[in-house]
Write an enzyme that holds these catalytic residues in place. Structure first.
Site, PDB file in Angstrom:
ATOM      1  N   ASN A  13      13.991  14.332   8.045  1.00  0.00           N
ATOM      2  CA  ASN A  13      13.517  13.321   7.081  1.00  0.00           C
ATOM      3  C   ASN A  13      14.014  13.794   5.715  1.00  0.00           C
ATOM      4  O   ASN A  13      13.497  14.768   5.166  1.00  0.00           O
ATOM      5  CB  ASN A  13      11.998  13.258   7.150  1.00  0.00           C
ATOM      6  CG  ASN A  13      11.365  12.242   6.236  1.00  0.00           C
ATOM      7  OD1 ASN A  13      10.165  12.307   5.996  1.00  0.00           O
ATOM      8  ND2 ASN A  13      12.116  11.291   5.710  1.00  0.00           N
ATOM      9  N   GLN A  46      14.024   9.065   1.234  1.00  0.00           N
ATOM     10  CA  GLN A  46      13.179   8.899   0.044  1.00  0.00           C
ATOM     11  C   GLN A  46      13.776   9.654  -1.145  1.00  0.00           C
ATOM     12  O   GLN A  46      14.377  10.730  -0.968  1.00  0.00           O
ATOM     13  CB  GLN A  46      11.747   9.414   0.282  1.00  0.00           C
ATOM     14  CG  GLN A  46      10.852   8.480   1.076  1.00  0.00           C
ATOM     15  CD  GLN A  46      10.924   8.722   2.566  1.00  0.00           C
ATOM     16  OE1 GLN A  46      11.333   9.787   3.028  1.00  0.00           O
ATOM     17  NE2 GLN A  46      10.515   7.729   3.348  1.00  0.00           N
ATOM     18  N   CYS A  73       3.970  11.532   0.764  1.00  0.00           N
ATOM     19  CA  CYS A  73       5.000  11.877   1.747  1.00  0.00           C
ATOM     20  C   CYS A  73       4.817  13.345   2.110  1.00  0.00           C
ATOM     21  O   CYS A  73       5.050  14.232   1.284  1.00  0.00           O
ATOM     22  CB  CYS A  73       6.395  11.623   1.195  1.00  0.00           C
ATOM     23  SG  CYS A  73       7.716  12.024   2.380  1.00  0.00           S
ATOM     24  N   GLY A  74       4.385  13.601   3.336  1.00  0.00           N
ATOM     25  CA  GLY A  74       4.075  14.970   3.742  1.00  0.00           C
ATOM     26  C   GLY A  74       5.290  15.861   3.838  1.00  0.00           C
ATOM     27  O   GLY A  74       5.264  17.023   3.392  1.00  0.00           O
ATOM     28  N   ASN A  75       6.393  15.367   4.423  1.00  0.00           N
ATOM     29  CA  ASN A  75       7.598  16.184   4.510  1.00  0.00           C
ATOM     30  C   ASN A  75       8.147  16.503   3.127  1.00  0.00           C
ATOM     31  O   ASN A  75       8.615  17.620   2.867  1.00  0.00           O
ATOM     32  CB  ASN A  75       8.656  15.469   5.347  1.00  0.00           C
ATOM     33  CG  ASN A  75       8.343  15.491   6.828  1.00  0.00           C
ATOM     34  OD1 ASN A  75       7.734  16.428   7.339  1.00  0.00           O
ATOM     35  ND2 ASN A  75       8.753  14.442   7.532  1.00  0.00           N
ATOM     36  N   ASN A 147      -1.488   7.286   2.606  1.00  0.00           N
ATOM     37  CA  ASN A 147      -0.730   6.049   2.785  1.00  0.00           C
ATOM     38  C   ASN A 147      -1.114   5.456   4.142  1.00  0.00           C
ATOM     39  O   ASN A 147      -1.718   6.133   4.983  1.00  0.00           O
ATOM     40  CB  ASN A 147       0.785   6.279   2.631  1.00  0.00           C
ATOM     41  CG  ASN A 147       1.292   7.394   3.532  1.00  0.00           C
ATOM     42  OD1 ASN A 147       0.560   7.986   4.298  1.00  0.00           O
ATOM     43  ND2 ASN A 147       2.566   7.688   3.436  1.00  0.00           N
ATOM     44  N   HIS A 149      -1.158   3.902   7.972  1.00  0.00           N
ATOM     45  CA  HIS A 149      -0.471   4.122   9.242  1.00  0.00           C
ATOM     46  C   HIS A 149      -1.183   3.380  10.350  1.00  0.00           C
ATOM     47  O   HIS A 149      -2.411   3.226  10.325  1.00  0.00           O
ATOM     48  CB  HIS A 149      -0.452   5.611   9.603  1.00  0.00           C
ATOM     49  CG  HIS A 149       0.281   6.461   8.617  1.00  0.00           C
ATOM     50  ND1 HIS A 149       1.594   6.807   8.775  1.00  0.00           N
ATOM     51  CD2 HIS A 149      -0.134   7.029   7.457  1.00  0.00           C
ATOM     52  CE1 HIS A 149       1.972   7.558   7.739  1.00  0.00           C
ATOM     53  NE2 HIS A 149       0.934   7.706   6.933  1.00  0.00           N
ATOM     54  N   ASN A 180       3.070   1.970   7.948  1.00  0.00           N
ATOM     55  CA  ASN A 180       3.933   2.829   8.752  1.00  0.00           C
ATOM     56  C   ASN A 180       3.518   2.698  10.217  1.00  0.00           C
ATOM     57  O   ASN A 180       2.326   2.672  10.533  1.00  0.00           O
ATOM     58  CB  ASN A 180       3.803   4.284   8.305  1.00  0.00           C
ATOM     59  CG  ASN A 180       4.236   4.486   6.863  1.00  0.00           C
ATOM     60  OD1 ASN A 180       5.420   4.496   6.555  1.00  0.00           O
ATOM     61  ND2 ASN A 180       3.271   4.636   5.962  1.00  0.00           N
ATOM     62  N   GLU A 197       9.148   3.986   9.416  1.00  0.00           N
ATOM     63  CA  GLU A 197       8.506   4.197   8.121  1.00  0.00           C
ATOM     64  C   GLU A 197       8.618   2.964   7.239  1.00  0.00           C
ATOM     65  O   GLU A 197       9.698   2.359   7.133  1.00  0.00           O
ATOM     66  CB  GLU A 197       9.124   5.403   7.401  1.00  0.00           C
ATOM     67  CG  GLU A 197       8.698   6.735   7.978  1.00  0.00           C
ATOM     68  CD  GLU A 197       8.923   7.867   6.994  1.00  0.00           C
ATOM     69  OE1 GLU A 197       8.398   7.788   5.861  1.00  0.00           O
ATOM     70  OE2 GLU A 197       9.643   8.823   7.345  1.00  0.00           O
ATOM     71  N   ARG A 198       7.521   2.636   6.614  1.00  0.00           N
ATOM     72  CA  ARG A 198       7.472   1.530   5.660  1.00  0.00           C
ATOM     73  C   ARG A 198       8.520   1.744   4.575  1.00  0.00           C
ATOM     74  O   ARG A 198       8.529   2.738   3.878  1.00  0.00           O
ATOM     75  CB  ARG A 198       6.054   1.497   5.050  1.00  0.00           C
ATOM     76  CG  ARG A 198       5.834   0.514   3.947  1.00  0.00           C
ATOM     77  CD  ARG A 198       4.423   0.620   3.382  1.00  0.00           C
ATOM     78  NE  ARG A 198       4.125   1.938   2.827  1.00  0.00           N
ATOM     79  CZ  ARG A 198       3.106   2.197   2.007  1.00  0.00           C
ATOM     80  NH1 ARG A 198       2.270   1.232   1.667  1.00  0.00           N
ATOM     81  NH2 ARG A 198       2.904   3.416   1.561  1.00  0.00           N
ATOM     82  N   CYS A 206       8.276  11.963  10.309  1.00  0.00           N
ATOM     83  CA  CYS A 206       7.392  11.426   9.269  1.00  0.00           C
ATOM     84  C   CYS A 206       6.191  12.362   9.180  1.00  0.00           C
ATOM     85  O   CYS A 206       5.396  12.442  10.132  1.00  0.00           O
ATOM     86  CB  CYS A 206       6.953  10.007   9.613  1.00  0.00           C
ATOM     87  SG  CYS A 206       5.791   9.288   8.426  1.00  0.00           S
ATOM     88  N   GLY A 209       2.905  10.598   8.965  1.00  0.00           N
ATOM     89  CA  GLY A 209       2.779   9.934  10.257  1.00  0.00           C
ATOM     90  C   GLY A 209       2.343  10.900  11.345  1.00  0.00           C
ATOM     91  O   GLY A 209       1.526  10.553  12.211  1.00  0.00           O
TER      92      GLY A 209
END
Length: 270
Positions: A13, A46, A73-75, A147, A149, A180, A197-198, A206, A209
């Site tokens: 990602n 992103q 965004c976790g990643n 966010n 999901h 998402n 992903e949205r 994700c 996610g």
């Protein structure tokens, strides 16, 4: 104007990360789309902007591939921790804590919310088993972890046509801020999942996610914490119990850095 950037990824990602603490830059949806373009720009899922913060060590803003700005965004959070050494990151969804754990990065994610209004959903319903169906996907589990999901547990995630179902569900009017979409199954070695992903489409991984899917699996007693979550790009470990912090641990890779001439980018995009 030359824009200095870092290219990083969390399990495939991928991100273009701009450190706005060192250079003045204004990101617009159009600029985000141009930079994210894989043919005419740098290319990424992103675009991430790091800025100064009076609430945390740094702040992070996130634009999807389509130019839409999102909350979390976790990643990317793991990548920002790896790049800056920040222990806290302010995001529109709340403050994320992060730290190195050997070769991995661990970050805390916003506390899960199962309330239909906070996800958000257009009207009241049971968010643990949505009373609607999209093709073969039904009984979705909706949750907000900073966010929105929705998770569908299926026999085999690889057999689901996410190219079709992903955009259909993401843009359904029942999700006023879009959503998402994840398909997953629980096996002996953990959760296996794929994501739409949205605003970005199919991605190799994700982070939020993975958190949402692990929360859904633990809440429905399909899995216990901690649990390994396997995605096409790699795996993360998710730890969560009701009332406790939601933690994600995984890799963050720096690929290269460079300078992007925005004047040239604008000519390519026109």
């Amino acid at each position: 104007m030359a824009l200095h950037f870092h290219k990083m990824h969390g399990l495939g990602n991928d991100f273009v990360i701009v450190d706005g603490r060192e250079q003045g830059v204004t990101i617009t949806p159009e600029l985000a789309r141009d930079i994210a373009d894989r043919h005419r720009g740098v290319g990424c899922d992103q675009l991430i902007l790091i800025e100064k913060s009076n609430k945390a060590d740094v702040s992070m803003r996130i634009w999807n591939h389509d130019g839409s700005e999102v909350e979390s965004c976790g990643n990317a959070a793991r990548c920002v921790v790896a790049l800056t050494g920040a222990g806290t990151i302010a995001t529109p969804a709340g403050v994320i804590e992060g730290s190195a754990r050997g070769s991995d990065i661990e970050v805390s994610i916003v506390e899960p919310s199962f309330d239909w209004q906070r996800i958000p959903i257009s009207y009241a319903m049971d968010t643990s088993a949505l009373p609607m169906q999209w093709g073969p996907l039904k009984n979705g589990f909706a949750v907000n972890v900073g966010n929105p999901h929705v998770v569908f547990f299926v026999d085999d995630p690889d057999t689901v046509n996410l190219d079709q179902r992903g955009p259909e569900i993401e843009n359904d009017p029942v999700f006023p801020e879009r959503i998402n979409v994840h398909v997953a199954t629980v096996r002996d070695d953990g959760i296996h999942m794929r994501s739409w992903e949205r605003g970005a489409g199919l991605t190799l991984a994700c982070g939020t996610g993975a958190c949402a899917t692990a929360v859904a699996a633990i809440a429905t007693k399909r899995a216990t914490s901690p649990v390994e979550v396997h995605m096409p790009g790699g795996s993360v470990t998710i730890t969560w119990e009701k009332g406790e912090k939601l933690l994600m641990r995984g890799g963050a890779t720096h690929v290269f850095e460079g300078d992007l001439e925005l004047e040239h980018l604008a000519r390519c995009a026109s």
